[in-house]
Design a protein around this motif. Structure first.
Motif, PDB file in Angstrom:
ATOM      1  N   MET A  79      50.451  94.702  -5.666  1.00 20.60           N
ATOM      2  CA  MET A  79      50.852  93.277  -6.006  1.00 20.60           C
ATOM      3  C   MET A  79      49.721  92.607  -5.866  1.00 20.60           C
ATOM      4  O   MET A  79      48.825  92.680  -5.113  1.00 20.60           O
ATOM      5  N   SER A  80      49.017  91.558  -6.932  1.00 20.26           N
ATOM      6  CA  SER A  80      47.838  91.106  -6.927  1.00 20.26           C
ATOM      7  C   SER A  80      48.266  89.681  -6.249  1.00 20.26           C
ATOM      8  O   SER A  80      49.166  89.339  -6.186  1.00 20.26           O
ATOM      9  N   GLN A  81      47.013  89.265  -5.395  1.00 20.42           N
ATOM     10  CA  GLN A  81      46.951  88.201  -4.771  1.00 20.42           C
ATOM     11  C   GLN A  81      46.913  86.836  -5.896  1.00 20.42           C
ATOM     12  O   GLN A  81      46.133  86.937  -6.742  1.00 20.42           O
ATOM     13  N   SER A  82      47.975  85.867  -5.415  1.00 17.04           N
ATOM     14  CA  SER A  82      48.023  84.831  -6.536  1.00 17.04           C
ATOM     15  C   SER A  82      46.703  84.000  -6.163  1.00 17.04           C
ATOM     16  O   SER A  82      46.101  83.872  -5.179  1.00 17.04           O
ATOM     17  N   LYS A  83      46.371  83.343  -7.297  1.00 19.50           N
ATOM     18  CA  LYS A  83      44.945  82.499  -7.356  1.00 19.50           C
ATOM     19  C   LYS A  83      45.319  81.297  -8.169  1.00 19.50           C
ATOM     20  O   LYS A  83      46.153  81.068  -8.990  1.00 19.50           O
ATOM     21  N   GLY A  84      44.270  80.609  -8.105  1.00 25.77           N
ATOM     22  CA  GLY A  84      44.560  79.343  -8.982  1.00 25.77           C
ATOM     23  C   GLY A  84      44.953  78.061  -8.049  1.00 25.77           C
ATOM     24  O   GLY A  84      45.082  78.346  -6.895  1.00 25.77           O
ATOM     25  N   THR A  85      44.936  77.041  -8.874  1.00 20.41           N
ATOM     26  CA  THR A  85      45.626  75.868  -8.056  1.00 20.41           C
ATOM     27  C   THR A  85      46.650  75.679  -7.431  1.00 20.41           C
ATOM     28  O   THR A  85      46.987  75.252  -6.336  1.00 20.41           O
ATOM     29  N   GLN A  86      47.724  76.550  -8.125  1.00 22.54           N
ATOM     30  CA  GLN A  86      48.971  76.894  -7.162  1.00 22.54           C
ATOM     31  C   GLN A  86      48.967  77.137  -6.073  1.00 22.54           C
ATOM     32  O   GLN A  86      49.392  77.016  -5.085  1.00 22.54           O
ATOM     33  N   ALA A  87      48.219  78.602  -5.963  1.00 26.58           N
ATOM     34  CA  ALA A  87      47.853  79.398  -4.492  1.00 26.58           C
ATOM     35  C   ALA A  87      47.334  78.062  -3.597  1.00 26.58           C
ATOM     36  O   ALA A  87      47.495  78.114  -2.440  1.00 26.58           O
ATOM     37  N   TYR A  88      46.148  77.569  -4.241  1.00 28.84           N
ATOM     38  CA  TYR A  88      45.415  76.320  -3.318  1.00 28.84           C
ATOM     39  C   TYR A  88      46.461  75.563  -2.597  1.00 28.84           C
ATOM     40  O   TYR A  88      46.365  75.216  -1.557  1.00 28.84           O
ATOM     41  N   LYS A  89      47.424  74.941  -3.621  1.00 29.80           N
ATOM     42  CA  LYS A  89      48.278  73.972  -3.213  1.00 29.80           C
ATOM     43  C   LYS A  89      49.225  74.590  -2.169  1.00 29.80           C
ATOM     44  O   LYS A  89      49.615  73.931  -1.301  1.00 29.80           O
ATOM     45  N   GLU A  90      49.885  75.333  -2.540  1.00 26.37           N
ATOM     46  CA  GLU A  90      50.680  76.371  -1.636  1.00 26.37           C
ATOM     47  C   GLU A  90      50.184  76.487  -0.279  1.00 26.37           C
ATOM     48  O   GLU A  90      50.869  76.172   0.821  1.00 26.37           O
ATOM     49  N   TYR A  91      49.003  76.974   0.072  1.00 29.13           N
ATOM     50  CA  TYR A  91      48.625  77.241   1.027  1.00 29.13           C
ATOM     51  C   TYR A  91      48.235  76.147   1.989  1.00 29.13           C
ATOM     52  O   TYR A  91      48.771  76.340   3.027  1.00 29.13           O
ATOM     53  N   TRP A  92      47.576  75.085   1.363  1.00 26.35           N
ATOM     54  CA  TRP A  92      47.415  73.902   2.201  1.00 26.35           C
ATOM     55  C   TRP A  92      48.619  73.195   2.650  1.00 26.35           C
ATOM     56  O   TRP A  92      48.951  72.733   3.818  1.00 26.35           O
ATOM     57  N   GLU A  93      49.577  73.224   1.845  1.00 22.34           N
ATOM     58  CA  GLU A  93      50.952  72.459   2.161  1.00 22.34           C
ATOM     59  C   GLU A  93      51.628  73.346   3.210  1.00 22.34           C
ATOM     60  O   GLU A  93      52.388  72.694   4.178  1.00 22.34           O
ATOM     61  N   GLU A  94      51.560  74.708   3.374  1.00 23.99           N
ATOM     62  CA  GLU A  94      52.260  75.488   4.315  1.00 23.99           C
ATOM     63  C   GLU A  94      51.324  75.408   5.641  1.00 23.99           C
ATOM     64  O   GLU A  94      51.965  75.274   6.648  1.00 23.99           O
ATOM     65  N   GLN A  95      50.124  75.086   5.573  1.00 23.65           N
ATOM     66  CA  GLN A  95      49.325  74.986   7.044  1.00 23.65           C
ATOM     67  C   GLN A  95      49.924  73.459   7.514  1.00 23.65           C
ATOM     68  O   GLN A  95      49.874  73.578   8.753  1.00 23.65           O
ATOM     69  N   ALA A  96      50.149  72.805   6.644  1.00 23.94           N
ATOM     70  CA  ALA A  96      50.565  71.230   7.190  1.00 23.94           C
ATOM     71  C   ALA A  96      51.979  71.184   7.325  1.00 23.94           C
ATOM     72  O   ALA A  96      52.751  70.118   7.634  1.00 23.94           O
ATOM     73  N   SER A  97      52.828  71.959   6.976  1.00 24.13           N
ATOM     74  CA  SER A  97      54.299  72.000   7.009  1.00 24.13           C
ATOM     75  C   SER A  97      54.885  71.470   8.568  1.00 24.13           C
ATOM     76  O   SER A  97      55.795  70.976   8.500  1.00 24.13           O
ATOM     77  N   PHE A  98      54.188  71.827   9.584  1.00 22.72           N
ATOM     78  CA  PHE A  98      54.611  71.518  10.903  1.00 22.72           C
ATOM     79  C   PHE A  98      54.128  70.153  11.071  1.00 22.72           C
ATOM     80  O   PHE A  98      54.748  69.448  12.072  1.00 22.72           O
ATOM     81  N   MET A  99      53.430  69.458  10.440  1.00 21.85           N
ATOM     82  CA  MET A  99      53.146  68.005  10.549  1.00 21.85           C
ATOM     83  C   MET A  99      54.012  67.107   9.946  1.00 21.85           C
ATOM     84  O   MET A  99      54.673  67.333   9.132  1.00 21.85           O
ATOM     85  N   ASP A 100      54.091  66.020  10.437  1.00 19.28           N
ATOM     86  CA  ASP A 100      54.934  64.818  10.015  1.00 19.28           C
ATOM     87  C   ASP A 100      54.215  64.051   9.090  1.00 19.28           C
ATOM     88  O   ASP A 100      54.238  62.657   9.496  1.00 19.28           O
ATOM     89  N   GLN A 101      53.382  64.443   8.389  1.00 21.40           N
ATOM     90  CA  GLN A 101      52.588  63.551   7.324  1.00 21.40           C
ATOM     91  C   GLN A 101      52.267  64.547   6.094  1.00 21.40           C
ATOM     92  O   GLN A 101      52.297  65.701   6.161  1.00 21.40           O
TER      93      GLN A 101
END
Length: 110
Positions: free
Chosen positions: A1-23
């Motif tokens: 399975m290939s690793q996703s790339k592009g703006t969707q992968a970028y967006k999902e990664y940073w949103e997941e990193q901040a998911s525990f924050m209340d902002q």
């Protein structure tokens, strides 16, 4: 399975990193601006960049992306961004963090 790339992968990664924050995960004052080699133009469709985020300026390809709220605390944020986007570092001619000029997102917050 290939690793996703592009703006969707970028967006999902940073949103997941901040998911525990209340902002929101995004800094509303800064953007990451990448100036890309014109050789990269042949690969644009593969990365699924929106018309809003990529443009041609002075015969150069320019990609603008939101940055996470804590970009300044992250080690090698710019390198991580390139990795998430799946862009070969040889395609990047210039990279900078710039103040956001569009006030649309700021107005929505009020």
């Amino acid at each position: 399975m290939s690793q996703s790339k592009g703006t969707q992968a970028y967006k999902e990664y940073w949103e997941e990193q901040a998911s525990f924050m209340d902002q929101a995960p995004w800094n509303l004052q800064k953007i990451l601006k990448l100036t890309l080699s014109n050789d990269f133009e042949n690969n644009l469709e593969e990365f699924k960049f929106s018309n809003h985020s990529i443009s041609k300026e002075n015969e150069q390809l320019v990609l603008r992306l939101k940055v996470p709220y804590n970009y300044f605390d992250l080690d090698d944020f710019e390198l991580k961004a390139i990795e998430l986007l799946g862009i070969d570092s040889n395609w990047v001619k210039n990279m900078s963090l710039e103040n956001l000029k569009c006030t649309h997102s700021l107005k929505k917050q009020k």
